[in-house]
Each structure stands twice: as C-alpha cells, then as structure tokens.
Write a protein that holds these residues in place. Structure first.
Motif, PDB file in Angstrom:
ATOM      1  N   ASN A  50      -7.769  -5.258   2.115  1.00 22.48           N
ATOM      2  CA  ASN A  50      -6.987  -4.664   0.963  1.00 22.48           C
ATOM      3  C   ASN A  50      -6.820  -3.201   0.842  1.00 22.48           C
ATOM      4  OD1 ASN A  50      -6.729  -7.122  -0.652  1.00 22.48           O
ATOM      5  ND2 ASN A  50      -8.814  -7.606  -0.299  1.00 22.48           N
ATOM      6  N   LEU A  54      -3.217  -1.657  -0.246  1.00 22.46           N
ATOM      7  CA  LEU A  54      -3.145  -0.725  -1.198  1.00 22.46           C
ATOM      8  C   LEU A  54      -2.541   0.607  -0.711  1.00 22.46           C
ATOM      9  CD1 LEU A  54      -3.614  -0.035  -4.096  1.00 22.46           C
ATOM     10  CD2 LEU A  54      -5.968   0.748  -3.599  1.00 22.46           C
ATOM     11  N   PHE A  55      -2.952   1.104   0.521  1.00 22.48           N
ATOM     12  CA  PHE A  55      -2.529   2.304   1.177  1.00 22.48           C
ATOM     13  C   PHE A  55      -1.047   2.235   1.178  1.00 22.48           C
ATOM     14  CE2 PHE A  55      -2.284   4.811   5.353  1.00 22.48           C
ATOM     15  CZ  PHE A  55      -2.114   6.003   4.485  1.00 22.48           C
ATOM     16  N   TRP A  56      -0.591   1.139   1.985  1.00 27.32           N
ATOM     17  CA  TRP A  56       0.726   0.903   2.357  1.00 27.32           C
ATOM     18  C   TRP A  56       1.600   0.896   1.162  1.00 27.32           C
ATOM     19  CZ3 TRP A  56       1.251  -2.729   7.044  1.00 27.32           C
ATOM     20  CH2 TRP A  56       0.643  -2.358   8.100  1.00 27.32           C
ATOM     21  N   THR A  57       0.986   0.130   0.036  1.00 29.21           N
ATOM     22  CA  THR A  57       1.958  -0.135  -1.126  1.00 29.21           C
ATOM     23  C   THR A  57       1.998   1.156  -2.068  1.00 29.21           C
ATOM     24  OG1 THR A  57       1.243  -2.238  -1.473  1.00 29.21           O
ATOM     25  CG2 THR A  57       2.102  -1.260  -3.319  1.00 29.21           C
ATOM     26  N   LEU A  58       0.982   2.013  -2.133  1.00 33.56           N
ATOM     27  CA  LEU A  58       1.123   3.289  -2.981  1.00 33.56           C
ATOM     28  C   LEU A  58       1.929   4.405  -2.400  1.00 33.56           C
ATOM     29  CD1 LEU A  58      -2.765   3.574  -4.140  1.00 33.56           C
ATOM     30  CD2 LEU A  58      -0.697   2.855  -5.426  1.00 33.56           C
ATOM     31  N   THR A  59       2.031   4.250  -0.798  1.00 32.39           N
ATOM     32  CA  THR A  59       2.764   5.375  -0.302  1.00 32.39           C
ATOM     33  C   THR A  59       4.354   4.587   0.174  1.00 32.39           C
ATOM     34  OG1 THR A  59       2.136   4.543   2.035  1.00 32.39           O
ATOM     35  CG2 THR A  59       0.924   6.250   1.063  1.00 32.39           C
ATOM     36  N   LEU A  60       4.651   3.643  -0.653  1.00 34.94           N
ATOM     37  CA  LEU A  60       5.998   2.903  -0.463  1.00 34.94           C
ATOM     38  C   LEU A  60       6.175   2.507   0.838  1.00 34.94           C
ATOM     39  CD1 LEU A  60       7.604   5.056  -2.890  1.00 34.94           C
ATOM     40  CD2 LEU A  60       6.667   2.948  -3.636  1.00 34.94           C
ATOM     41  N   GLY A  63       2.707   4.329   4.629  1.00 33.75           N
ATOM     42  CA  GLY A  63       1.419   4.089   5.338  1.00 33.75           C
ATOM     43  C   GLY A  63       1.234   3.464   6.545  1.00 33.75           C
ATOM     44  N   THR A  81      -6.343   3.287   8.382  1.00 34.73           N
ATOM     45  CA  THR A  81      -7.069   2.542   7.793  1.00 34.73           C
ATOM     46  C   THR A  81      -8.411   2.308   8.445  1.00 34.73           C
ATOM     47  OG1 THR A  81      -5.168   1.077   7.172  1.00 34.73           O
ATOM     48  CG2 THR A  81      -7.055   0.066   7.325  1.00 34.73           C
TER      49      THR A  81
END
Length: 95
Positions: A50, A54-60, A63, A81
C-alpha cells in the motif's frame, strides 16, 4: 458480473501476502523479507504494497521511475519502497 472473478483473486492475494509475496512475486519466486532475513507477515507486506501504491499515485506514476532508478543505481538493489519499509527482495528458486 465480475464478482465471481474478484473474490478468488482477492482470496489468493491475501493468502500470498501472508507469505511475503504478491501474486506476481509468487509466480517469479521472489519474496520480500526484512533486512535481517526474517519473513514478512501479512500486515507488513500489506503496508509495503500500500505504501508503494500510495507513493506511485501521489507522484503521478513517477514513483515507479524513482523505484527503478534506485534499483539500478544502488549497490544493494533496493528500491525506494524497500528503503522506507525496511525490506529486501530475495529470489528463492523452486525445486
């Protein structure tokens, strides 16, 4: 309509998380373990996956590139990660 497909996949996903693997890691023989080589449990693996999401999503999506760059540039081949969650990926060949 898709529920008959979703439930078995979710059950499999939760089962393999308990072993320190995602479905993709299970297929390739890769395990996530702690730096001291002890096994990840379900909770720790859930947090790892998770955090990555989240990291990949927040950095569009950047990440993913940051993780890839870290793997290529670091001697210990650990991604962002892995660094944040204290994990190491190991390959265990099946016999």
């Amino acid at each position: 309509m898709f529920w008959p497909l979703v439930f078995p996949y979710l059950a499999w996903w939760l089962f393999v998380l308990a072993r320190g693997q995602t479905p993709g890691k299970q297929l390739t023989g890769i395990f996530a373990v702690r730096r001291d080589a002890s096994r990840f449990g379900w909770g720790r693996m859930f947090i790892r996956e998770n955090f990555k999401l989240l990291f990949w999503t927040l950095t569009l999506g950047l990440g993913n590139f940051a993780d890839s760059a870290a793997i290529l540039l670091r001697k210990d081949r650990r991604s962002v990660t892995d660094l944040v969650t204290g994990s190491v990926l190991v390959y265990v060949p099946s016999n």
